[in-house]
Design a protein around this motif. Structure first.
Motif, mmCIF file in Angstrom:
data_model
loop_
_atom_site.group_PDB
_atom_site.id
_atom_site.type_symbol
_atom_site.label_atom_id
_atom_site.label_comp_id
_atom_site.label_asym_id
_atom_site.label_seq_id
_atom_site.Cartn_x
_atom_site.Cartn_y
_atom_site.Cartn_z
ATOM 1 N N UNK A 132 -19.984 16.416 -15.097
ATOM 2 C CA UNK A 132 -19.712 17.754 -14.583
ATOM 3 C C UNK A 132 -20.461 18.012 -13.277
ATOM 4 N N UNK A 133 -21.705 17.599 -13.217
ATOM 5 C CA UNK A 133 -22.500 17.817 -12.009
ATOM 6 C C UNK A 133 -21.999 16.948 -10.852
ATOM 7 N N UNK A 134 -21.584 15.732 -11.153
ATOM 8 C CA UNK A 134 -21.090 14.838 -10.095
ATOM 9 C C UNK A 134 -19.794 15.362 -9.494
ATOM 10 N N UNK A 135 -18.829 15.714 -10.363
ATOM 11 C CA UNK A 135 -17.517 16.123 -9.856
ATOM 12 C C UNK A 135 -17.603 17.400 -9.032
ATOM 13 N N UNK A 136 -18.576 18.243 -9.324
ATOM 14 C CA UNK A 136 -18.716 19.500 -8.563
ATOM 15 C C UNK A 136 -19.237 19.268 -7.153
ATOM 16 N N UNK A 137 -19.790 18.083 -6.897
ATOM 17 C CA UNK A 137 -20.290 17.779 -5.542
ATOM 18 C C UNK A 137 -19.218 17.134 -4.665
ATOM 19 N N UNK A 138 -18.108 16.747 -5.270
ATOM 20 C CA UNK A 138 -17.056 16.039 -4.531
ATOM 21 C C UNK A 138 -16.161 17.023 -3.772
ATOM 22 N N UNK A 139 -15.606 16.594 -2.643
ATOM 23 C CA UNK A 139 -14.740 17.491 -1.861
ATOM 24 C C UNK A 139 -13.389 17.712 -2.527
ATOM 25 N N UNK A 140 -12.789 18.837 -2.239
ATOM 26 C CA UNK A 140 -11.437 19.114 -2.726
ATOM 27 C C UNK A 140 -10.476 18.105 -2.092
ATOM 28 N N UNK A 141 -9.430 17.737 -2.837
ATOM 29 C CA UNK A 141 -8.451 16.796 -2.311
ATOM 30 C C UNK A 141 -7.439 17.495 -1.405
ATOM 31 N N UNK A 142 -7.161 18.765 -1.681
ATOM 32 C CA UNK A 142 -6.272 19.576 -0.860
ATOM 33 C C UNK A 142 -6.407 21.023 -1.302
ATOM 34 N N UNK A 143 -5.817 21.931 -0.562
ATOM 35 C CA UNK A 143 -5.898 23.349 -0.905
ATOM 36 C C UNK A 143 -5.090 23.617 -2.176
ATOM 37 N N UNK A 144 -5.605 24.457 -3.072
ATOM 38 C CA UNK A 144 -4.900 24.754 -4.321
ATOM 39 C C UNK A 144 -3.464 25.218 -4.083
ATOM 40 N N UNK A 145 -2.533 24.617 -4.809
ATOM 41 C CA UNK A 145 -1.128 24.987 -4.701
ATOM 42 C C UNK A 145 -0.378 24.275 -3.601
ATOM 43 N N UNK A 146 -1.068 23.480 -2.810
ATOM 44 C CA UNK A 146 -0.448 22.824 -1.656
ATOM 45 C C UNK A 146 0.530 21.728 -2.063
ATOM 46 N N UNK A 147 0.172 20.952 -3.075
ATOM 47 C CA UNK A 147 1.034 19.866 -3.514
ATOM 48 C C UNK A 147 0.640 19.421 -4.922
#
Length: 262
Positions: free
Chosen positions: A152-167
């Protein structure tokens, strides 16, 4: 004479029906056998439902290649990420109970999340359009050595893959969060909520959560032609053993398998 004629006609109709059913059965068997060979499927079960009744029930091939064990009607198969459908039903059941709405932002239920996650909706988690980073690596291993807090702590440090709802992008983190929400709102672990509210009412008596570490009666082996080679998934056309290792916090979400006997 009329009675004899009627009896004769009934016999003819039954013969035609039996012939048609047999012909259809032979056609199904031929099609399945061809596809199994083409796609390198070791074994499977098949049920054809017509008008809410089982019209055709059969089994094909091997449940275990190593020992040459044939598939039977009581063979148990893993269904892997098909479990996401059960999670979706659980969410809708909670909505029917007035405990959530699919358009709610996840921040309404999960507070310890990054700022750019807060507007993501439950609907976007369900549809894999959240843009969240994946909590598994390129080899589909759970980050953080399978430990929930570390993952949980690791995944929260990772960047978003794209804007929500984009694809659309198939994602495990979203379903992990859905599991947390179901657990929080139901008061029981989400796996138990699914068992109590879906398996039991539907009389899925042998359906259960489990993985490759469990000894499950009549369990079939898991095989795949897809293998990970240095972080890249390739189909080399050869059958390999497939293993699913579960983690108590993620359950079905990426690695827990539901076992279903037909």
């Amino acid at each position: 004479m009329k009675t004899s004629l009627k009896s004769f006609l009934v016999i003819i109709v039954l013969l035609i029906q039996n012939y048609t059913a047999q012909k259809r059965s032979d056609s199904i068997d031929a099609f399945i056998t061809h596809k199994m060979k083409e796609l390198k499927i070791p074994g499977l079960q098949l049920a054809v439902i017509r008008n809410e009744k089982i019209d055709h029930l059969s089994h094909y091939g091997l449940a275990n290649i190593e020992h040459g064990i044939a598939t039977k009607n009581n063979t148990v198969f893993s269904i892997n990420s098909m479990t996401k459908a059960f999670v979706g039903v659980a969410v809708m059941q909670l909505q029917e109970q007035g405990k959530l709405k699919t358009n709610d932002p996840i921040s309404k239920y999960i507070t310890d999340i990054p700022e750019n996650w807060k507007k993501i909706t439950i609907r976007q988690l369900l549809s894999n359009t959240s843009g969240l980073p994946n909590n598994i690596d390129e080899k589909e291993q759970v980050l953080g050595e399978g430990i929930e807090s570390k993952n949980w702590e690791i995944v929260k440090t990772l960047p978003m893959e794209f804007s929500p709802g984009e694809k659309f992008s198939y994602n495990q983190t979203g379903y992990f969060i859905l599991g947390k929400i179901i657990t929080q709102l139901s008061g029981v672990h989400f796996t138990k909520f699914i068992e109590d509210n879906q398996f039991k009412p539907s009389k899925l008596l042998v359906t259960q959560f489990g993985d490759s570490n469990d000894i499950i009666e009549n369990s079939a082996g898991a095989y795949s032609t897809i293998i990970n080679n240095d972080g890249h998934w390739i189909n080399d056309g050869k059958l390999h053993n497939a293993y699913a290792t579960s983690h108590s916090f993620s359950g079905q979400l990426q690695e827990f398998c539901l076992q279903q006997k037909t």
